[in-house]
Write an enzyme that holds these catalytic residues in place. Structure first.
Site, PDB file in Angstrom:
ATOM      1  CB  SER A 452      -0.952  -0.036   1.206  1.00 48.75           C
ATOM      2  OG  SER A 452      -1.887   1.007   1.155  1.00 48.75           O
ATOM      3  CG  ASP A 504      -6.270  -3.035  -4.080  1.00 45.56           C
ATOM      4  OD1 ASP A 504      -6.916  -2.121  -3.539  1.00 45.56           O
ATOM      5  OD2 ASP A 504      -5.110  -3.326  -3.753  1.00 45.56           O
TER       6      ASP A 504
END
Length: 681
Positions: A452, A504
């Site tokens: 991330s 995602d």
């Protein structure tokens, strides 16, 4: 000076201020069911104890309960009326809801007696002279506490959500280079509106981040993020429920498109180019190995999430141990929980860690350096988002130039993530941490990993380290989408691998993609002729239980454009004034980004993992994944899905990589044996 073609009217006459009042209605309605339960409970209490108010202070109690019942009944009636009126009309036709502001004013007026009576109840409960039944006193005490909780949360929600600017939205005038807006009356007007909107967003951000210590870096970040939000939301008047309705409609529209059969040539053009299958299998095996280092940066939080029943007990044995003196640890790690979790997740020993930093501020994120003897690598692992400071780093999404020597073509990068990478780079180089690691293991290679925010930071850090360490490799798991300009993204294909699972949302997040999503939401909610509550109810059913997507009837089916009572300010404003978030009604291309937002891309070569099939069991499910090389253009728009958040979670990414690595392990070993036999011959 007269503004161009109804510009001021479009700005300052926003559907009778309905959008702002709809935003105001959300916080007011949040306690509706609580109020009903509270009213029923007080009614039962009054009925049971009726005629038993002869105790000291009983007369005041009788009056308090009676007035409170009447007051709550009035509030519930007002809220039910607001609910009924809010269900009328459609999102783009607020005419039937024109009486909503008056009802909201009425509900707001009822706050004063509600507050006064809550004070009276608090005084009665705290009065020592009251000598009534203990059960009665406890019930009144609970009523007073519930009243204050509802009041406090409602006021806090109003402060955060309500837009004090009402319908005053910024108009994007056409580009007139010769017009000196700074010196004109209209220019000053628009400047004041923009400045006021920025201050509103800045106050909201400060309020939501009130629990963290704020310094100069935080204040600069608040202003930057507020300016970003002001620019993004300035040309729309959608409230959160409008956005939710738009997202559920978009999801159903997206599913309809995906279920349609595709032409063969379309499939060919969309299929990614794969360098080689052998290369993919090898990189998946490496990614599965290094993902353990990336998730370990989350410390005890991830370990307990992955082991909810036994995690705390397993860490308990390491909590009381003192950290070894040979490990350089910076920052707070109470009870040694984070370091204990890192040891268990990575399987390394104390002596394998060169440096660990738990220090966390805005633009300064935790990381550690360890020796990976299995892969013979010095691993730099960077943590992802886990704190308010990390969120502020994520949201500092302005672009800035990345200046590096000996790079053929420098480009734009994400500002907040680049500053985080600069911080780690200074620590690694200036503090001699990498020199220390390579003094211990000079033959090892350098690998930078992260998930991330950590994946984006690791990518930019790898670019910075490339000149000093030409063999550096980087594995970025679920990195943010708006990270590198095209030239830098192409440059990183030599040494960075990005891994993305399913739909995602984070790798698809960039300002152009967000602008495209806003444009699609505005278009679909402006044209749908269903009431908002029907859209949301059907959307919830569709998300939970599935079924057939909606048929998307529109306001214009069989009618003229004039049939709309008042179009959305956003729709009209965007079409007339050509704002940065709107190009043309017929342009659905996600790649047609506004000029003010340079298009940024994912780093390196991209491995896209998708769920092929799943088998649900009693308490678990078996999921089969497939992986392929993908292009950065495949992530050029945001896909709406129930898994758009869960596919980003580090445990899901690790599970997918481990599953693929186990499937490919026999193939990799066979190829290795084949290569060995060939060498012998």
């Amino acid at each position: 000076m007269r503004l161009q073609s109804n510009g001021a009217e479009n700005v300052f006459q926003s559907r009778g201020h309905i959008p702002s009042w709809e935003a105001f209605w959300g916080p007011l309605a949040s306690g509706r069911w609580t109020l009903k339960q509270k009213w029923i409970g007080i009614l039962v209490l009054y009925s049971i104890h009726k005629g038993q108010f002869n105790c000291a202070g009983g007369a005041l109690l009788h009056s308090y309960l009676l007035v409170l019942l009447i007051l709550l009944a009035a509030i519930i009636c007002a809220l039910c009326s607001i609910l009924y009126i809010s269900m009328q009309g459609t999102i783009s036709n607020p005419g039937p809801r024109k009486s909503l502001p008056k009802l909201l004013y009425l509900r707001l007026a009822l706050f004063l007696p509600e507050l006064v009576w809550a004070v009276v109840g608090a005084i009665w409960v705290s009065d020592r002279r009251v000598n009534c039944e203990g059960a009665m006193i406890s019930a009144i005490f609970g009523t007073v506490i519930a009243s204050w909780i509802i009041i406090v949360f409602t006021v806090a929600a109003i402060v955060i959500v309500f837009d004090p600017l009402g319908g005053r939205k910024t108009v994007y005038l056409p580009d007139c280079a010769n017009r000196d807006l700074e010196s004109s009356q209209s220019g000053q007007l628009f400047y004041n509106v923009k400045k006021s909107a920025t201050r509103v967003w800045e106050k909201r951000i400060r309020l939501m981040c009130c629990c963290i210590v704020q310094d100069d870096d935080h204040r600069v970040a608040f202003t930057t993020i507020a300016e970003l939000f002001r620019t993004y939301f300035s040309d729309t008047d959608l409230v959160p429920s409008d956005v939710a309705a738009g997202l559920t409609l978009l999801h159903q529209e997206q599913d309809k498109v995906e279920n349609c059969p595709k032409e063969p040539e379309e499939i060919i053009t969309q299929s990614p180019l794969t360098p080689t299958a052998d290369d993919l299998d090898a990189e998946l095996e490496n990614a599965a190995h290094y993902m353990k280092f990336a998730v370990a940066t989350y410390g005890w939080a991830y370990y307990i999430m992955a082991n909810p029943f036994t995690g705390l007990c397993k860490l308990k044995g390491d909590c009381c141990r003192s950290s070894p003196t040979e490990t350089d640890i910076i920052g707070s790690d109470r009870l040694n929980m984070n370091f204990g979790a890192i040891l268990k997740i990575t399987g390394l020993q104390y002596r394998d860690f060169i440096h660990i930093s738990f220090h966390n501020k805005i633009y300064e994120i935790p990381f550690y350096i360890a020796l990976d003897h299995k892969k013979e690598a010095v691993v730099v692992a960077v943590r992802g988002t886990l704190s308010f400071e990390d969120v502020l780093t994520d949201l500092s999404a302005d672009c800035e130039h990345l200046t590096l020597e000996d790079v053929l073509e420098n480009g734009f990068v994400h500002k907040g993530i680049t500053q985080a990478a600069n911080y780690i780079y200074r620590r690694l180089i200036n503090d001699g941490i990498l020199n220390q690691a390579f003094t211990i293991a000079p033959e090892y290679k350098l690998v930078v990993v992260g998930h991330s925010l950590g994946g984006g930071t690791a990518s930019i850090l790898a670019i910075m380290l490339k000149n000093a360490f030409p063999s550096v490799r980087c594995y970025a798991f679920s990195p943010p989408g708006g990270l590198l300009s095209k030239s830098l993204a192409d440059y990183t294909k030599q040494f960075i691998i990005s891994v993305i699972v399913g739909k995602d949302v984070v790798p698809r997040l960039s300002m152009p993609n967000m602008e495209d999503l806003k444009r699609r939401i505005i278009r679909i909610v402006a044209n749908c002729n269903r009431p908002k509550y029907q859209i949301l109810l059907h959307g919830c059913w569709y998300e939970v239980f599935g079924g057939e997507p909606d048929n998307f009837p529109t306001e214009l089916d069989g009618r003229n454009q004039d049939a709309l009572t008042q179009p959305l300010l956003a729709e009209e404003n965007l079409m007339v004034h050509q704002s940065p978030s709107y190009t043309t009604l017929g342009d659905d291309s996600p790649l047609s980004s506004p000029a003010q937002y340079p298009r940024l891309f994912l780093p390196g070569r991209i491995i896209h993992i998708v769920e092929e099939s799943s088998t649900k069991r009693w308490c678990s499910s078996d999921v089969k994944y497939t992986a392929s090389w993908s292009k950065e253009t495949a992530f050029g728009n945001i896909l709406i899905s129930p898994k758009m958040i869960t596919d980003h979670m580090p445990d899901i990414v690790l599970k997918a990589l481990n599953s693929l690595a186990q499937e490919n392990a026999p193939c990799i070993s066979c190829r290795a044996q084949g290569d060995f036999s060939t060498n012998i011959v």
